[in-house]
Design a protein around this motif. Structure first.
Motif, mmCIF file in Angstrom:
data_model
loop_
_atom_site.group_PDB
_atom_site.id
_atom_site.type_symbol
_atom_site.label_atom_id
_atom_site.label_comp_id
_atom_site.label_asym_id
_atom_site.label_seq_id
_atom_site.Cartn_x
_atom_site.Cartn_y
_atom_site.Cartn_z
ATOM 1 N N ASN A 191 -17.649 15.139 27.670
ATOM 2 C CA ASN A 191 -18.207 14.104 28.540
ATOM 3 C C ASN A 191 -17.876 14.374 30.003
ATOM 4 O O ASN A 191 -17.553 13.465 30.778
ATOM 5 N N GLY A 192 -17.926 15.658 30.354
ATOM 6 C CA GLY A 192 -17.689 16.055 31.732
ATOM 7 C C GLY A 192 -16.246 16.176 32.136
ATOM 8 O O GLY A 192 -15.952 16.494 33.294
ATOM 9 N N ARG A 193 -15.293 15.965 31.217
ATOM 10 C CA ARG A 193 -13.878 15.997 31.557
ATOM 11 C C ARG A 193 -13.141 17.042 30.721
ATOM 12 O O ARG A 193 -13.438 17.240 29.539
ATOM 13 N N LEU A 194 -12.165 17.688 31.357
ATOM 14 C CA LEU A 194 -11.296 18.617 30.646
ATOM 15 C C LEU A 194 -10.002 17.957 30.192
ATOM 16 O O LEU A 194 -9.341 18.438 29.268
ATOM 17 N N LEU A 195 -9.619 16.864 30.857
ATOM 18 C CA LEU A 195 -8.405 16.145 30.519
ATOM 19 C C LEU A 195 -8.800 14.776 29.996
ATOM 20 O O LEU A 195 -9.334 13.948 30.741
#
Length: 232
Positions: free
Chosen positions: A183-187
């Motif tokens: 969803n567009g996040r790595l964390l």
């Protein structure tokens, strides 16, 4: 009966920990040229050679545990527990017995870091800058080296890719460090999992540092938010 207990509650571990603390901890072990291994089970390699209980693990060393193996050791004011199938490299800081960086290639490591200068934990997908804190990290090769990281208590700077965040926790703030964006996040947020309060308390005891929830006298609900519960 003893074998079904968690490792940190087994009689041999409790005896070893009691002997470590009664013997004066790391400083005394160094001065007396004793080993700094508190607990050793199964096949553990130190720089490619079989680790013996009386040996000293120091910065600059590489440690690898085999299946059904684990090792607990103390360097300076930091205590570590490596679970099975774990591989780490311990980088040297200002002195031979000061850890500057813990490089976790695979597996799982619980650690308590006493107060002092900034140190780093790195995995294939995450970098964390720690000071006085408790941490639990897993690197999962079966999930493209996806990393799980828990700030058990304290303030930790986390970085992955271009993402940065400051984690402040009194009671287990947890994250996934993804190998590819979700969803567009790595964390992404995670629940506290795979380690217990008692494990962290055991490691904290080895370096004479109570956990945040021991100081507060209360705990949270392990939802990964990092918040401690209300007083009773």
């Amino acid at each position: 009966m003893n074998e079904i207990l968690p490792w940190f509650r087994r009689r041999r571990v409790l005896r070893a920990a009691a002997a470590w603390m009664a013997g004066g901890g790391f400083a005394a072990a160094l001065a007396q040229q004793r080993g700094n291994v508190v607990e050793l089970r199964g096949d553990v390699l130190l720089n490619g050679q079989r680790l013996r209980p009386e040996q000293f693990i120091q910065t600059g060393d590489a440690v690898r545990t085999g299946p059904d193996a684990h090792v607990v050791f103390v360097i300076g004011n930091a205590a570590f527990q490596l679970r099975q199938n774990t591989a780490v490299k311990i980088e040297r800081g200002d002195t031979l017995h000061t850890v500057s960086l813990l490089d976790v290639a695979t597996g799982a490591v619980a650690a308590v870091w006493g107060p002092g200068h900034a140190r780093q934990i790195v995995t294939p997908t995450l970098s964390a800058t720690v000071r006085g804190t408790g941490t639990y990290v897993e690197v999962r090769p079966q999930e493209k080296l996806r990393s799980y990281f828990c700030n058990c208590y304290g303030a930790i700077e986390l970085a992955t890719g271009r993402e940065r965040t400051l984690s402040k926790a009194e009671y287990h703030q947890s994250f996934w460090a993804e190998p590819a964006p979700v969803n567009g996040r790595l964390l992404t947020p995670a629940r506290a999992m795979a380690h217990t309060d008692e494990e962290m308390e055991f490691l904290a005891q080895l370096v004479g540092e109570p956990t945040a929830w021991q100081v507060a006298g209360r705990r949270g609900n392990r939802d990964g938010s990092g918040a401690i519960g209300p007083g009773r």
